[in-house]
Design a protein around this motif. Structure first.
Motif, PDB file in Angstrom:
ATOM      1  N   ILE A 129      12.334   9.403  66.401  1.00 40.59           N
ATOM      2  CA  ILE A 129      13.210  10.367  67.007  1.00 40.59           C
ATOM      3  C   ILE A 129      12.570  11.554  66.536  1.00 40.59           C
ATOM      4  N   VAL A 130      12.414  12.341  67.449  1.00 36.00           N
ATOM      5  CA  VAL A 130      11.991  13.755  67.023  1.00 36.00           C
ATOM      6  C   VAL A 130      13.111  14.861  67.629  1.00 36.00           C
ATOM      7  N   ALA A 131      13.659  15.473  66.588  1.00 32.15           N
ATOM      8  CA  ALA A 131      14.751  16.499  66.774  1.00 32.15           C
ATOM      9  C   ALA A 131      14.518  17.830  66.683  1.00 32.15           C
ATOM     10  N   ASP A 132      15.168  18.556  67.622  1.00 31.48           N
ATOM     11  CA  ASP A 132      15.014  20.181  67.373  1.00 31.48           C
ATOM     12  C   ASP A 132      16.521  20.660  67.788  1.00 31.48           C
ATOM     13  N   ASP A 133      16.671  21.836  67.315  1.00 32.44           N
ATOM     14  CA  ASP A 133      18.220  22.259  67.896  1.00 32.44           C
ATOM     15  C   ASP A 133      18.386  22.750  69.292  1.00 32.44           C
ATOM     16  N   GLY A 134      17.371  22.708  70.020  1.00 33.56           N
ATOM     17  CA  GLY A 134      17.693  23.006  71.632  1.00 33.56           C
ATOM     18  C   GLY A 134      16.213  22.966  72.170  1.00 33.56           C
ATOM     19  N   LEU A 135      15.991  22.854  73.487  1.00 34.66           N
ATOM     20  CA  LEU A 135      15.026  23.001  74.180  1.00 34.66           C
ATOM     21  C   LEU A 135      15.018  23.830  75.549  1.00 34.66           C
ATOM     22  N   ALA A 136      14.498  24.929  75.128  1.00 34.96           N
ATOM     23  CA  ALA A 136      14.206  26.053  76.302  1.00 34.96           C
ATOM     24  C   ALA A 136      13.382  25.821  77.154  1.00 34.96           C
ATOM     25  N   THR A 167      14.320  21.233  81.624  1.00 30.07           N
ATOM     26  CA  THR A 167      13.336  20.838  80.379  1.00 30.07           C
ATOM     27  C   THR A 167      13.468  19.489  79.954  1.00 30.07           C
ATOM     28  N   CYS A 168      15.038  19.060  79.965  1.00 31.48           N
ATOM     29  CA  CYS A 168      15.209  17.830  79.582  1.00 31.48           C
ATOM     30  C   CYS A 168      14.608  16.724  80.355  1.00 31.48           C
ATOM     31  N   GLU A 169      14.761  16.942  81.708  1.00 31.49           N
ATOM     32  CA  GLU A 169      14.295  15.798  82.658  1.00 31.49           C
ATOM     33  C   GLU A 169      12.799  15.867  82.469  1.00 31.49           C
ATOM     34  N   ALA A 170      12.047  17.095  82.319  1.00 35.48           N
ATOM     35  CA  ALA A 170      10.718  16.871  82.328  1.00 35.48           C
ATOM     36  C   ALA A 170      10.130  16.305  80.951  1.00 35.48           C
ATOM     37  N   GLY A 172      11.647  13.975  79.602  1.00 37.65           N
ATOM     38  CA  GLY A 172      11.699  12.400  79.545  1.00 37.65           C
ATOM     39  C   GLY A 172      10.536  11.771  80.335  1.00 37.65           C
ATOM     40  N   ALA A 173       9.690  12.575  80.898  1.00 37.11           N
ATOM     41  CA  ALA A 173       8.258  12.045  81.451  1.00 37.11           C
ATOM     42  C   ALA A 173       7.151  12.118  80.359  1.00 37.11           C
ATOM     43  N   VAL A 174       7.323  12.912  79.455  1.00 33.64           N
ATOM     44  CA  VAL A 174       6.433  13.247  78.196  1.00 33.64           C
ATOM     45  C   VAL A 174       6.714  12.282  77.126  1.00 33.64           C
ATOM     46  N   ALA A 175       7.640  12.024  76.648  1.00 38.43           N
ATOM     47  CA  ALA A 175       8.474  11.136  75.795  1.00 38.43           C
ATOM     48  C   ALA A 175       8.838   9.800  76.204  1.00 38.43           C
ATOM     49  N   ASP A 176       9.024   8.741  75.661  1.00 37.58           N
ATOM     50  CA  ASP A 176       9.484   7.455  76.073  1.00 37.58           C
ATOM     51  C   ASP A 176      11.115   7.684  76.624  1.00 37.58           C
ATOM     52  N   GLU A 177      11.558   8.498  75.734  1.00 40.86           N
ATOM     53  CA  GLU A 177      13.112   8.838  76.440  1.00 40.86           C
ATOM     54  C   GLU A 177      13.466  10.427  75.754  1.00 40.86           C
ATOM     55  N   CYS A 178      14.291  10.917  76.490  1.00 36.99           N
ATOM     56  CA  CYS A 178      14.795  12.209  76.077  1.00 36.99           C
ATOM     57  C   CYS A 178      16.187  12.118  75.933  1.00 36.99           C
ATOM     58  N   VAL A 179      17.015  12.530  75.144  1.00 39.22           N
ATOM     59  CA  VAL A 179      18.419  12.639  74.941  1.00 39.22           C
ATOM     60  C   VAL A 179      18.675  14.075  74.636  1.00 39.22           C
ATOM     61  N   CYS A 180      19.468  14.528  75.606  1.00 35.22           N
ATOM     62  CA  CYS A 180      20.247  15.678  75.587  1.00 35.22           C
ATOM     63  C   CYS A 180      21.641  15.691  75.381  1.00 35.22           C
ATOM     64  N   ALA A 181      22.591  16.272  74.471  1.00 33.65           N
ATOM     65  CA  ALA A 181      23.792  16.157  74.590  1.00 33.65           C
ATOM     66  C   ALA A 181      24.687  16.864  75.493  1.00 33.65           C
ATOM     67  N   ILE A 182      23.998  18.297  75.666  1.00 33.10           N
ATOM     68  CA  ILE A 182      24.645  18.825  76.780  1.00 33.10           C
ATOM     69  C   ILE A 182      23.414  19.623  77.342  1.00 33.10           C
ATOM     70  N   THR A 183      23.431  19.958  78.846  1.00 29.01           N
ATOM     71  CA  THR A 183      22.350  20.639  79.545  1.00 29.01           C
ATOM     72  C   THR A 183      23.135  21.572  80.521  1.00 29.01           C
ATOM     73  N   PRO A 184      23.708  22.573  79.972  1.00 27.54           N
ATOM     74  CA  PRO A 184      24.571  23.528  80.509  1.00 27.54           C
ATOM     75  C   PRO A 184      23.756  24.591  81.654  1.00 27.54           C
ATOM     76  N   THR A 185      24.472  24.593  82.754  1.00 26.67           N
ATOM     77  CA  THR A 185      23.863  25.342  83.680  1.00 26.67           C
ATOM     78  C   THR A 185      24.705  26.890  83.941  1.00 26.67           C
ATOM     79  N   PRO A 186      24.089  28.051  84.174  1.00 23.09           N
ATOM     80  CA  PRO A 186      23.019  28.335  83.479  1.00 23.09           C
ATOM     81  C   PRO A 186      22.829  28.201  82.017  1.00 23.09           C
ATOM     82  N   PHE A 187      21.537  27.880  81.654  1.00 22.56           N
ATOM     83  CA  PHE A 187      21.162  27.729  80.325  1.00 22.56           C
ATOM     84  C   PHE A 187      21.074  28.926  79.538  1.00 22.56           C
ATOM     85  N   ARG A 188      20.081  29.729  79.940  1.00 21.84           N
ATOM     86  CA  ARG A 188      19.798  30.985  79.192  1.00 21.84           C
ATOM     87  C   ARG A 188      19.099  30.964  78.104  1.00 21.84           C
ATOM     88  N   ALA A 189      19.642  30.483  76.968  1.00 21.55           N
ATOM     89  CA  ALA A 189      19.013  30.483  75.687  1.00 21.55           C
ATOM     90  C   ALA A 189      19.482  29.547  74.920  1.00 21.55           C
TER      91      ALA A 189
END
Length: 220
Positions: A129-136, A167-170, A172-189
């Motif tokens: 499980i690889v974690a970061d504080d967010g994905l832009a 980014t979260c959806e993309a 998911g195609a690179v890793a075996d699974e991508c888990v994002c707690a929130i995917t707000p729209t608009p995201f901005r930063a």
């Protein structure tokens, strides 16, 4: 409407709940991308009762234009190159080698700071499980996943408290699974989704890694 996290620790705890199916398994390890991903990963590792380690990624900058990436080098020495960019910009093998050597030295220096004398966690055959504080844009995480693949894990799960939906959806195609707690729209930063987004210091990241290592070792 998504509510911002108080800080990276709360974000890690919320994210850990979404990863609860990995709790208590002996084949799971958690890696945090420095520096902001380490507090998030710390809370995930604690909740899942899994080993914690740091995974560093350094961008390989285009000669004369360091802000542009022609690849990346990561923990364990894995190198990922963007062949299209290298060919389009006419970058020579010598220039690539120089960039790799320069960033390898910096990578080793930073690993000594973070890991001290602790050996890296072996990820071969494990669920990572690889974690970061967010994905832009997710570019750093993409490099991390590509580098981790060379270490032959059983599966790679990308985890982030907040991310741009695309980014979260993309990812998911690179890793075996991508888990994002929130995917707000608009995201901005990423920083907009934290009440406290002060930079994580090297000292804070080191202290967390030390605490996790000591907890894993148990009483002397």
């Amino acid at each position: 409407m998504s509510k911002p996290f108080a800080d990276r620790y709360e974000a890690g705890r919320v994210l850990a709940e979404k990863l609860s199916n990995y709790a208590g398994r002996s084949d799971v390890v958690v890696l945090g991308l420095p520096r902001g991903g380490v507090p998030v990963a710390f809370e995930i590792a604690r909740a899942l009762d899994a080993p914690l380690d740091v995974f560093l990624v350094r961008k390989l900058g285009v000669p004369g234009h360091q802000e542009l990436a022609m690849g990346a080098i990561a923990s364990g020495g894995a190198v990922v190159l963007n062949d299209e960019a290298i060919e389009a910009l006419g970058i020579t093998l010598e220039e690539i080698d120089e960039a790799i050597e320069r960033e390898r030295r910096e990578l080793e220096r930073r690993e000594r700071i973070y890991r001290r004398d602790r050996a890296a966690v072996d990820v071969a055959g494990k669920i990572v499980i690889v974690a970061d504080d967010g994905l832009a844009t997710g570019s750093t995480m993409r490099a991390a996943v590509a580098a981790l693949r060379t270490q032959k894990p059983a599966a790679i799960v990308v985890a982030a408290p907040t991310a741009a939906l695309e980014t979260c959806e993309a990812m998911g195609a690179v890793a075996d699974e991508c888990v994002c707690a929130i995917t707000p729209t608009p995201f901005r930063a990423v920083g907009l989704w934290y009440e406290n987004f002060e930079q994580t210091t090297d000292d804070e990241a080191c202290a967390l890694l030390k605490r996790a290592a000591e907890a894993a070792e148990g009483p002397a």
